[in-house]
Design a protein around this motif. Structure first.
Motif, short mmCIF file in Angstrom:
data_model
loop_
_atom_site.label_atom_id
_atom_site.label_comp_id
_atom_site.label_asym_id
_atom_site.label_seq_id
_atom_site.Cartn_x
_atom_site.Cartn_y
_atom_site.Cartn_z
N LYS A 28 0.85 -1.19 0.00
CA LYS A 28 0.00 0.00 0.00
C LYS A 28 0.89 1.25 0.00
O LYS A 28 1.75 1.39 0.87
CB LYS A 28 -0.89 -0.02 1.24
CG LYS A 28 -1.85 1.13 1.34
CD LYS A 28 -2.69 0.98 2.61
CE LYS A 28 -3.57 2.18 2.83
NZ LYS A 28 -4.37 2.03 4.06
N PRO A 29 0.68 2.15 -0.95
CA PRO A 29 1.51 3.36 -1.02
C PRO A 29 1.00 4.45 -0.08
O PRO A 29 -0.12 4.37 0.43
CB PRO A 29 1.33 3.80 -2.47
CG PRO A 29 -0.08 3.41 -2.78
CD PRO A 29 -0.28 2.09 -2.05
N SER A 36 -1.69 10.85 -7.03
CA SER A 36 -2.63 10.37 -6.02
C SER A 36 -2.51 8.85 -5.92
O SER A 36 -3.36 8.09 -6.39
CB SER A 36 -4.06 10.79 -6.37
OG SER A 36 -4.17 12.19 -6.39
N ALA A 37 -1.43 8.41 -5.27
CA ALA A 37 -1.08 6.99 -5.23
C ALA A 37 -2.11 6.16 -4.47
O ALA A 37 -2.47 5.06 -4.90
CB ALA A 37 0.31 6.83 -4.62
N LEU A 38 -2.57 6.66 -3.35
CA LEU A 38 -3.53 5.88 -2.57
C LEU A 38 -4.85 5.71 -3.33
O LEU A 38 -5.45 4.62 -3.30
CB LEU A 38 -3.76 6.55 -1.21
CG LEU A 38 -4.47 5.70 -0.16
CD1 LEU A 38 -3.75 4.37 0.07
CD2 LEU A 38 -4.60 6.48 1.15
N HIS A 72 -6.53 2.14 -4.40
CA HIS A 72 -7.93 1.77 -4.12
C HIS A 72 -8.65 1.33 -5.40
O HIS A 72 -9.62 0.58 -5.32
CB HIS A 72 -8.68 2.91 -3.44
CG HIS A 72 -8.23 3.17 -2.03
ND1 HIS A 72 -8.06 2.19 -1.09
CD2 HIS A 72 -7.88 4.32 -1.41
CE1 HIS A 72 -7.64 2.70 0.05
NE2 HIS A 72 -7.52 4.01 -0.12
N GLU A 73 -8.17 1.79 -6.55
CA GLU A 73 -8.78 1.38 -7.82
C GLU A 73 -8.09 0.15 -8.42
O GLU A 73 -8.36 -0.22 -9.56
CB GLU A 73 -8.75 2.54 -8.81
CG GLU A 73 -9.78 3.60 -8.47
CD GLU A 73 -10.04 4.55 -9.62
OE1 GLU A 73 -9.78 4.20 -10.79
OE2 GLU A 73 -10.52 5.66 -9.34
N GLY A 74 -7.18 -0.46 -7.68
CA GLY A 74 -6.59 -1.72 -8.11
C GLY A 74 -5.20 -1.64 -8.72
O GLY A 74 -4.64 -2.66 -9.12
N HIS A 75 -4.61 -0.46 -8.79
CA HIS A 75 -3.25 -0.34 -9.31
C HIS A 75 -2.28 -0.86 -8.24
O HIS A 75 -2.43 -0.56 -7.06
CB HIS A 75 -2.91 1.12 -9.65
CG HIS A 75 -3.68 1.65 -10.80
ND1 HIS A 75 -3.20 1.63 -12.09
CD2 HIS A 75 -4.92 2.21 -10.86
CE1 HIS A 75 -4.10 2.16 -12.89
NE2 HIS A 75 -5.15 2.53 -12.18
N ASP A 83 3.06 0.17 -12.70
CA ASP A 83 3.08 -0.08 -14.15
C ASP A 83 2.82 1.18 -14.97
O ASP A 83 3.41 1.36 -16.02
CB ASP A 83 2.05 -1.15 -14.52
CG ASP A 83 2.52 -2.54 -14.15
OD1 ASP A 83 3.75 -2.75 -14.07
OD2 ASP A 83 1.68 -3.42 -13.94
N ASN A 84 1.91 2.03 -14.52
CA ASN A 84 1.60 3.27 -15.22
C ASN A 84 0.78 4.16 -14.29
O ASN A 84 0.27 3.69 -13.28
CB ASN A 84 0.84 3.02 -16.53
CG ASN A 84 -0.52 2.42 -16.28
OD1 ASN A 84 -1.43 3.11 -15.84
ND2 ASN A 84 -0.68 1.13 -16.55
N VAL A 85 0.70 5.43 -14.65
CA VAL A 85 -0.11 6.37 -13.88
C VAL A 85 -1.02 7.09 -14.86
O VAL A 85 -0.58 7.93 -15.64
CB VAL A 85 0.77 7.40 -13.11
CG1 VAL A 85 -0.13 8.37 -12.34
CG2 VAL A 85 1.75 6.71 -12.18
N PRO A 86 -2.32 6.75 -14.87
CA PRO A 86 -3.25 7.44 -15.75
C PRO A 86 -3.32 8.94 -15.42
O PRO A 86 -3.15 9.33 -14.26
CB PRO A 86 -4.59 6.75 -15.46
CG PRO A 86 -4.21 5.40 -14.93
CD PRO A 86 -2.95 5.64 -14.15
#
Length: 184
Positions: free
Chosen positions: A94-95, A149-151, A155-158, A171-174
Motif C-alpha cells: 500500500k503506497p 494520487s497513489a492511494l 484503491h482502484e486496483g493499481h 506499471d503506469n499512472v493514468p
C-alpha cells in the motif's frame, strides 16, 4: 577511490546490470542477480578492473542506492530501472497518499494525454518526497514535479511496489491521478 572513479563504475554497473549484461558476457538470473566473482573477472577482462572492496564502496556510497548485494555478498543486482526482462520479486504494498515524479518540461504534453508510462523499463519510478523527485527530474534540464494520487490509484486496483532503495514502482499512472501543478 575518487568520487569520479566511483561515479564511472556506478554508471558502468548500471549499464551492465540494468540494460546490457552481454557487454561482459554476464548472465543474470531470473531476479536480476549476477555472481560477484564472475562480474569482477569479466570487468578485469574488459580493462575495467576493480577490487571487491571498491565494488562494495560503490554499492554502499551510491547516493541513490542503485545496487544491492545478497546477504553473503556473493551476488549483486540493480535495485530497479531495468530494460531487460527480469522479475525483481517485490511484493505489492500500500503506497502513501501521494508520491512524486520529476520530469523535464518537454514531456508534460504527452503525460497529460497518456499519463506516466514505463516506456522501455519495467515500471514507472516515483519518489516519496519532492526533493528526490526534483533530483531525478533535473537530470535532463529544469524539472516539473508532479504529484501522484497513489492511494487513490491503489484503491482502484493499481499495484505499487517499493524497491530495496526506497523507489516506488508501478506499471503506469493514468492522467486522472496526476496533479499537474508544479510542486517545486
Amino acid at each position: 577511490m575518487t568520487e569520479k572513479q566511483a561515479k564511472q563504475i556506478s554508471k558502468f554497473l548500471s549499464l551492465v546490470l540494468r540494460h546490457k549484461p552481454q557487454l561482459l558476457d554476464l548472465v543474470l538470473d531470473e531476479n536480476g542477480w549476477a555472481d560477484v566473482e564472475v562480474l569482477l573477472k569479466r570487468m578485469q577482462r574488459e580493462s575495467k578492473a576493480i577490487t571487491f572492496e571498491q565494488l562494495e564502496f560503490v554499492v554502499k556510497s551510491n547516493d541513490k542506492q542503485r545496487f544491492a548485494f545478497n546477504e553473503d555478498k556473493t551476488q549483486i543486482r540493480a535495485s530497479q530501472g531495468h530494460s531487460i526482462s527480469i522479475n525483481l520479486d517485490y511484493e505489492a504494498v500500500k503506497p502513501p497518499e501521494f508520491l512524486y515524479h520529476g520530469t523535464p518540461v518537454k514531456f508534460i504534453k504527452p503525460i497529460r494525454e497518456k499519463g506516466l508510462l514505463k516506456m522501455k523499463r519495467h515500471h514507472v519510478h516515483l519518489s516519496v518526497d519532492i526533493e528526490t523527485a526534483t533530483k531525478v527530474g533535473a537530470r535532463r534540464g529544469k524539472p516539473i514535479i508532479l504529484s501522484i494520487s497513489a492511494l487513490d490509484m491503489h484503491h482502484e486496483g493499481h499495484k505499487f511496489f517499493m524497491s530495496e532503495n526506497g523507489v516506488w514502482l508501478t506499471d503506469n499512472v493514468p492522467p486522472r491521478f496526476i496533479d499537474f501543478k508544479d510542486k517545486t
